[in-house]
Write a protein that holds these residues in place. Structure first.
Motif, short mmCIF file in Angstrom:
data_model
loop_
_atom_site.label_atom_id
_atom_site.label_comp_id
_atom_site.label_asym_id
_atom_site.label_seq_id
_atom_site.Cartn_x
_atom_site.Cartn_y
_atom_site.Cartn_z
N GLY A 373 -1.56 39.88 -12.85
CA GLY A 373 -1.62 39.13 -11.59
C GLY A 373 -2.75 39.55 -10.67
N ARG A 374 -3.47 40.63 -11.02
CA ARG A 374 -4.52 41.10 -10.13
C ARG A 374 -5.72 41.51 -10.96
NH1 ARG A 374 -5.04 44.02 -4.90
NH2 ARG A 374 -6.27 45.90 -5.29
N LEU A 375 -6.84 40.84 -10.67
CA LEU A 375 -8.05 41.13 -11.43
C LEU A 375 -8.98 41.97 -10.57
CD1 LEU A 375 -9.89 40.35 -13.96
CD2 LEU A 375 -10.92 38.68 -12.41
N GLU A 376 -9.48 43.08 -11.21
CA GLU A 376 -10.45 43.91 -10.51
C GLU A 376 -11.73 43.91 -11.31
OE1 GLU A 376 -9.19 47.92 -10.14
OE2 GLU A 376 -11.00 48.56 -9.09
N PHE A 377 -12.84 43.66 -10.63
CA PHE A 377 -14.12 43.80 -11.34
C PHE A 377 -15.19 44.23 -10.36
CE2 PHE A 377 -16.86 40.14 -10.25
CZ PHE A 377 -15.98 39.41 -9.47
N GLY A 382 -22.23 46.76 -7.55
CA GLY A 382 -21.36 47.88 -7.87
C GLY A 382 -20.12 47.99 -7.02
N SER A 383 -19.89 47.05 -6.09
CA SER A 383 -18.68 47.15 -5.28
C SER A 383 -17.54 46.40 -5.96
CB SER A 383 -18.95 46.62 -3.87
OG SER A 383 -19.64 45.40 -3.93
N TYR A 387 -9.24 39.67 -7.43
CA TYR A 387 -8.79 38.28 -7.47
C TYR A 387 -7.31 38.28 -7.80
CZ TYR A 387 -13.36 36.03 -7.20
OH TYR A 387 -14.58 35.57 -6.79
N THR A 388 -6.53 37.45 -7.11
CA THR A 388 -5.09 37.41 -7.36
C THR A 388 -4.72 36.06 -7.96
OG1 THR A 388 -4.80 38.78 -5.41
CG2 THR A 388 -2.82 37.75 -6.31
N HIS A 401 -3.48 30.68 -25.65
CA HIS A 401 -2.58 29.51 -25.67
C HIS A 401 -1.57 29.59 -24.55
CE1 HIS A 401 -4.62 28.90 -29.42
NE2 HIS A 401 -4.25 30.12 -29.80
N ASP A 402 -1.01 30.81 -24.38
CA ASP A 402 -0.10 31.01 -23.26
C ASP A 402 -0.85 30.80 -21.93
OD1 ASP A 402 1.87 31.86 -25.11
OD2 ASP A 402 0.94 33.86 -25.12
N ALA A 403 -2.10 31.30 -21.92
CA ALA A 403 -2.89 31.21 -20.69
C ALA A 403 -3.04 29.76 -20.25
CB ALA A 403 -4.26 31.83 -20.89
N LEU A 404 -3.19 28.86 -21.23
CA LEU A 404 -3.36 27.46 -20.85
C LEU A 404 -2.04 26.86 -20.35
CD1 LEU A 404 -5.56 25.17 -20.81
CD2 LEU A 404 -4.33 24.26 -22.79
N HIS A 405 -0.97 26.98 -21.12
CA HIS A 405 0.21 26.24 -20.69
C HIS A 405 0.91 26.89 -19.50
CE1 HIS A 405 2.76 28.69 -23.65
NE2 HIS A 405 3.55 28.67 -22.60
N GLN A 406 0.63 28.21 -19.29
CA GLN A 406 1.18 28.84 -18.08
C GLN A 406 0.15 28.82 -16.95
OE1 GLN A 406 2.79 32.75 -18.95
NE2 GLN A 406 3.65 32.05 -20.91
N SER A 407 -1.06 28.38 -17.31
CA SER A 407 -2.15 28.26 -16.34
C SER A 407 -2.47 29.58 -15.65
CB SER A 407 -1.82 27.18 -15.30
OG SER A 407 -3.02 26.69 -14.74
N CYS A 408 -2.61 30.62 -16.51
CA CYS A 408 -2.92 31.94 -15.96
C CYS A 408 -4.37 31.99 -15.50
CB CYS A 408 -2.69 33.00 -17.05
SG CYS A 408 -3.39 34.60 -16.63
N ASP A 409 -4.56 32.23 -14.21
CA ASP A 409 -5.92 32.29 -13.68
C ASP A 409 -6.68 33.47 -14.24
OD1 ASP A 409 -5.49 30.05 -12.12
OD2 ASP A 409 -4.92 31.18 -10.33
N LEU A 410 -6.00 34.62 -14.34
CA LEU A 410 -6.67 35.85 -14.73
C LEU A 410 -7.39 35.71 -16.07
CD1 LEU A 410 -5.28 37.32 -12.40
CD2 LEU A 410 -4.79 39.22 -13.98
N TYR A 411 -6.70 35.09 -17.02
CA TYR A 411 -7.27 34.97 -18.34
C TYR A 411 -8.59 34.20 -18.28
CZ TYR A 411 -7.34 34.74 -23.44
OH TYR A 411 -7.70 34.91 -24.74
N PHE A 412 -8.61 33.12 -17.47
CA PHE A 412 -9.82 32.31 -17.40
C PHE A 412 -10.91 33.00 -16.59
CE2 PHE A 412 -6.63 29.38 -18.87
CZ PHE A 412 -7.31 28.69 -19.86
#
Lengths: 664, 390
Positions: A373-377, A382-383, A387-388, A401-412
């Motif tokens: 649920g929380r993306l860090e990059f 360098g800062s 993203y949530t 496949h799960d990422a698409l049907h659950q519409s996971c933002d993080l994966y994309f």
């Protein structure tokens, strides 16, 4: 001098005068007879035009959407009236029509001094008889049966059918446009105006020096315009429009503004409009295209007052939002990134790559990516950046496949980061614009080529576009800093510098689902002349063929199916009531953030759903947008569900609308 | 005074019997023109009258009446002996002057001109009668001094013609005034005026005309009408309209015409004054060059017979009358036909015997009748003795 000589001299002089007359008569009559006859003929002929009946616009089954009926019409021909007579005329017309004579004078002024115009359609027979019997009180008035446009189904498909108006001075410069014509101003009426218009007939009168008609010299009947057969199905179209109206009511009831809200600048959270496209996946033809609220094109037949025009344009009801609307596609755009990832072997950063196929098509049977649920990059300076996901607690371990049907933002986001960070390192073909290139392959960012006017071409932003906008200071992008990874992260979930029309989205999904053929979308099937002969058939036209792995296509179909019928699918609740053949439908939700706020009463989202059926071999794609409608899974998906029910199980199997669970 | 070698005197009774034989070369062309006029007046007026809701044969009926009147006047005038005519000349001249004065005061106004005396059933146009009266008066004056014209006589002639000419000019009727001028010059010439006298008169006429323009005695509309024929396209809608439409009509006629009653121009009222001043246009369009040329030939024959009469006349008075009538007819034909052919200005002179109009018909018939009477009492041609003398 003798009188005889003088008389002889007179005889010679008089003879000379007669000879002069004779010679002059000879030269005048025998040198240019044709020229003089032509000159005489021209001033003795008056040509009147009779309007040609405009061609019909019919749906795929021949149901008339725009037709023509004869109407007893009061025509004023100002060439036939003197100025003094006109004063009498406006007075008697004022009494006859119950209109102030000043209004009539204004109208006369507006139409011009030598004009001939329709003053009132649909006279009753009694009125017509009265006018003819009291001819002397109505100088210059002609009562004739004139073809008048009708729209038997009213506002059904109004923005596709379009409307007509009087030709302007510019229109009259166009070849074949006559002053008696009505010409198309929008929609099919405009796009196919040349075919619809026909050729006016002519009546040649012989007239005397005062332009009084003395006799009929010849008559040429008008050639009626051709019929335009649409690909639309008027039954489906009516159903879609009804469903959209109900969807709008549902959205309003669900919105912070409440059920009875009226969209206005003061009430930005009130859902404003519902738009849908139903397209044939296999040839690009459009079966339904609706934008609600609409209008009845019949109001244009007699011309609009300025007030009426202002009312119409303030609500933008004339605009066909299916091809003119500018929308952020939100999560519906993830399918493009999905196809890209499978085709180009793009994967999240921390995934261990065993084989390309293993990652892409999930052949090893293991969930690979931990979505917390929380993306860090870290950006290039360098800062750290965070993203949530729309679902802050995350989706757990998932594959693409799960990422698409659950519409996971993080994966994309991970996929976008992969493209961003790896660009330039994996060969020339792997550059930072990879996502945009895939999007353009499916027709985003350029006009679809549909046979309707005023199409919006959409937007697919990239570094080049971004820099150009900054340099031109258009205000559409931030003033400082270059195109960044963050922009690409926005784009991959259909936000930011990406705009699409509902038709573009439908057309792209058609291409992704049919194996890669991008069809030119169209609303017209054939042009049929007045004798019923098909004079032009519009064939499907492939604009692009994207080389897709069949497994990619099959995977997309399967994952879209899971959106509506797996436990974690974002549109599952909206489709619970679907009934039979739930397995044959699939889709993708989308929720575009328009106004962000920590106060849930101030959030404005656009609700999206793209559906398809049957998923084994898709024939139809359905796109539904509800502007300011909120969550796609909650508001747009139920409307799309009704349309899919109609398509799959028939009109009787459609169940009432109910909001689905809120989801991305 | 006897110019011709005479044969032996013939007994009076025999001469009268022989000489009173009518001249078919004069009568037949006149009757043909009258008949043609009746037909063309109908063709040119019926569509317009019908459009106005009037009996389309209205002008036809009137024209037939005028022709009948004309024939009666012609026959009556033929009967008047030349000597009685000579005695009547001063009375006719003075009587016409009185009529012209009457027009000044009680005349009816039509088309901006005061030319008509309303007699209830008939509108008399004294200026038409004046043409014949001036011929008679001038002939009577000049007969006193043939071939020995003094300047005093010339001045008397100018005064005699000038009084009625001025009066018709004031109506205003420019065309008729020019008729007086033309016939005056021709008759003076025939009476033996010297070249110097003729030249002086011509100069006076030119200066007088220039003065009329200079002092704007000639109205603007008259000037426009006069000059329009030079460039009718310049003002096609107004002053040049008649001329232009007339030229189109005649040009469209061709060799054989569009056919009687089939003239698109002349049957559709494109040409104004169709049945009166512009009657030749209808002939030209509907009957073509053949019809137009026939009309000209008929007039030429009449003029030839008039000059022949002058040559055979027994007295100078008779000779001058015949010359005067010939001059009037030539002038009318040339100006009227020339106007429709765009070589003469529009002056409103009728085409004798053909145009619709009563007084002109009677005046012209009277003029021709008088001359015919003179012809019937002519001297025999040299070498052509009486049958009895053989």
């Amino acid at each position: 001098m003798t009188p005889g000589v003088r008389l002889a001299a007179l005889g010679i002089v008089f003879s000379a005068l007669f000879v002069i007359l004779g010679l002059r008569l000879w030269t005048l009559q025998l040198t240019d007879v044709d020229g003089f006859r032509d000159q005489a003929a021209r001033q003795q002929i008056d040509i009147d035009q009779t309007p040609a009946p405009r061609g019909d616009i019919v749906d795929r089954n021949g149901v008339v959407l725009a037709g023509t009926r004869p109407s007893l019409t009061l025509i004023v021909d100002r060439q036939l009236v003197t100025v003094e007579e006109e004063r009498v005329l406006t007075q008697s017309l004022s009494a006859f029509l119950g209109v102030p004579s000043q209004d009539l004078l204004d109208r006369f002024e507006e139409e011009g001094s030598a004009s001939r115009f329709d003053l009132k359609h649909d006279l009753t027979e009694d009125e017509a008889v009265f006018l003819v019997e009291h001819r002397n009180e109505f100088p210059g008035v002609i009562v004739e049966s004139v073809p008048v446009r009708t729209y038997p189904l009213g506002d059904v498909a109004a923005q596709v059918v379009g409307y007509i108006g009087l030709p302007t001075a510019d229109d009259l410069q166009r070849e074949g446009v006559q002053a008696v014509d009505r010409i198309g101003r929008n929609g099919v009426e405009l796009e196919y105006d040349d075919q619809l218009r026909g050729v006016p007939g002519t009546i040649k009168y012989q007239v005397d020096a005062k332009r009084h008609v003395i006799g009929l010299l010849g008559e040429e009947a008008p050639i009626p315009g051709s019929t335009i057969q649409l690909t639309l199905d008027s039954d489906l179209q009516s159903f879609v429009e009804r469903s959209l109206s109900e969807g709008l009511v549902l959205a309003r009831a669900d919105s912070p503004s409440g059920r009875d809200c009226v969209p206005s600048p003061e009430d930005p959270t009130c859902p404003v409009r519902a738009v849908a496209v139903v397209q044939n996946v296999k040839d690009g033809s459009v079966l339904a295209m609706a934008s609600v609220p609409g209008y009845d094109p019949a109001i244009f037949v007699d011309g609009l007052s300025e007030d009426e025009w202002a009312a119409l344009s303030s609500g933008s009801v004339l605009t066909n939002f299916a091809i003119q609307g500018r929308y952020a596609p939100a999560s519906t755009f993830k399918s493009v990134a999905y196809v890209m990832a499978l085709e180009e072997t793009v994967f999240p950063r921390n995934l261990s790559l065993t084989s390309e196929d293993a990652v892409a098509y999930h052949t090893d049977g293991e969930d690979d990516y931990e979505c917390d649920g929380r993306l860090e990059f870290f950006n290039r300076e360098g800062s750290p950046q965070f993203y949530t996901d729309w679902k802050p607690e995350g989706h757990g371990p998932i594959d693409i496949h799960d990422a698409l049907h659950q519409s996971c933002d993080l994966y994309f986001w991970e996929l976008a980061l992969h493209v961003w960070q790896q660009s330039g390192t994996r060969g020339d073909s792997f550059d930072e614009d990879m996502l945009q290139q895939w999007a353009r392959e499916f027709g985003f960012g350029s006009s679809s080529g549909i046979d309707l006017p005023n199409e919006f071409r959409g937007l697919i932003g990239d570094r080049e576009w971004f820099t150009a906008q900054q340099n031109a200071a258009t205000g559409r992008v931030r003033a400082e800093g270059p195109w960044s990874g963050g922009d690409l992260l926005n784009m991959v979930i259909g936000q930011g510098e990406v705009a699409v029309t509902p038709l573009q989205l439908a057309n792209a999904y058609s291409a992704m689902l049919n194996g890669g053929t991008v069809w030119r979308p169209r609303v017209v099937d054939a042009v049929i002349d007045a004798n019923g002969d098909v004079i032009q058939e519009i064939f499907p036209e492939a604009l692009n063929s994207v080389d897709l792995d069949p497994r990619t296509v099959a995977a997309l179909r399967a994952d879209m199916r899971l959106v509506v019928n797996s436990g974690a699918g974002t549109a599952r609740t909206a489709f619970v009531e679907f009934g039979d053949n739930l397995n044959s439908v699939g889709g993708k939700t989308g929720t575009a953030e328009i106004i962000k706020s920590s106060d849930p009463d101030k959030v404005v989202d656009t609700a999206w759903f793209v559906g398809a059926t049957p998923m084994d071999d898709p024939e139809y794609v359905v796109t539904v947008v509800i502007e300011r409608g909120g969550s796609g899974g909650r508001i747009a998906a139920p409307v799309a569900r009704q349309i899919l029910q109609y398509l799959v199980n028939g009109p009787d199997a459609v169940t009432p609308l109910a909001p689905g669970a809120a989801s991305d | 005074m006897a110019t011709y070698a005479r044969s032996a005197p013939v007994p009076l009774a025999a001469r009268r019997e022989e000489a009173l034989r009518p001249d078919i070369f004069l009568i037949v062309p006149m009757l043909v023109l009258m008949g043609l006029g009746v037909v063309m007046v109908y063709s040119a007026s019926a569509p317009r009258l019908e459009a106005q809701g009037i009996d389309p044969a209205f002008e036809l009926k009137r024209q037939i009446l005028f022709v009948v009147l004309g024939v009666i006047v012609f026959l009556a005038a033929s009967m008047v002996g030349p000597r009685m005519l000579h005695q009547l000349a001063p009375i006719a001249y003075v009587g016409t002057l009185l009529l012209l004065v009457a027009v000044e005061f009680v005349g009816a106004i039509r088309n901006r001109s005061q030319r008509w005396l309303d007699l209830g059933v008939f509108q008399l146009q004294p200026s038409e009668l004046a043409k014949i009266a001036v011929i008679l008066g001038l002939a009577a004056l000049l007969a006193q001094a043939v071939d020995k014209l003094s300047w005093l006589f010339v001045i008397r002639a100018v005064v005699l013609v000038g009084i009625p000419a001025t009066m018709v000019f004031l109506q205003p009727d420019l065309g008729t005034m020019l008729v007086f001028g033309f016939l005056g010059l021709i008759m003076l010439y025939a009476a033996g005026a010297s070249w110097r006298q003729i030249a002086a008169l011509t100069l006076i006429t030119v200066f007088a005309t220039a003065a009329l323009f200079q002092f704007e005695v000639i109205q603007n509309y008259q000037l426009e009408r006069i000059t329009a024929f030079l460039d009718p396209e310049a003002d096609a809608a107004a002053a040049g309209y008649n001329v232009l439409q007339s030229r189109i009509a005649i040009g469209a006629g061709g060799m054989f015409g569009t056919g009687l009653f089939e003239g698109t121009q002349t049957n559709l009222t494109f040409v104004p004054e169709q049945s009166t001043d512009f009657i030749f246009t209808a002939v030209g369009e509907q009957l073509g060059f053949i019809g137009g040329a026939l009309v000209l030939v008929l007039f030429a024959v009449i003029v030839w017979r008039l000059l022949m009469t002058a040559a055979l006349a027994q007295e100078p008075f008779q000779r001058l009358v015949a010359v005067g009538v010939a001059a009037v007819i030539v002038f009318h034909v040339f100006v009227n036909v020339g106007m429709t052919l765009q070589i003469m200005p529009v002056t409103g002179l009728p085409l004798p015997f053909v145009s619709h109009g009563g007084t002109a018909m009677i005046a012209m018939a009277a003029g021709l009748g008088i001359t015919h009477g003179i012809y019937m009492r002519r001297s025999p041609l040299p070498g052509q003795g009486s049958p009895r003398s053989d």
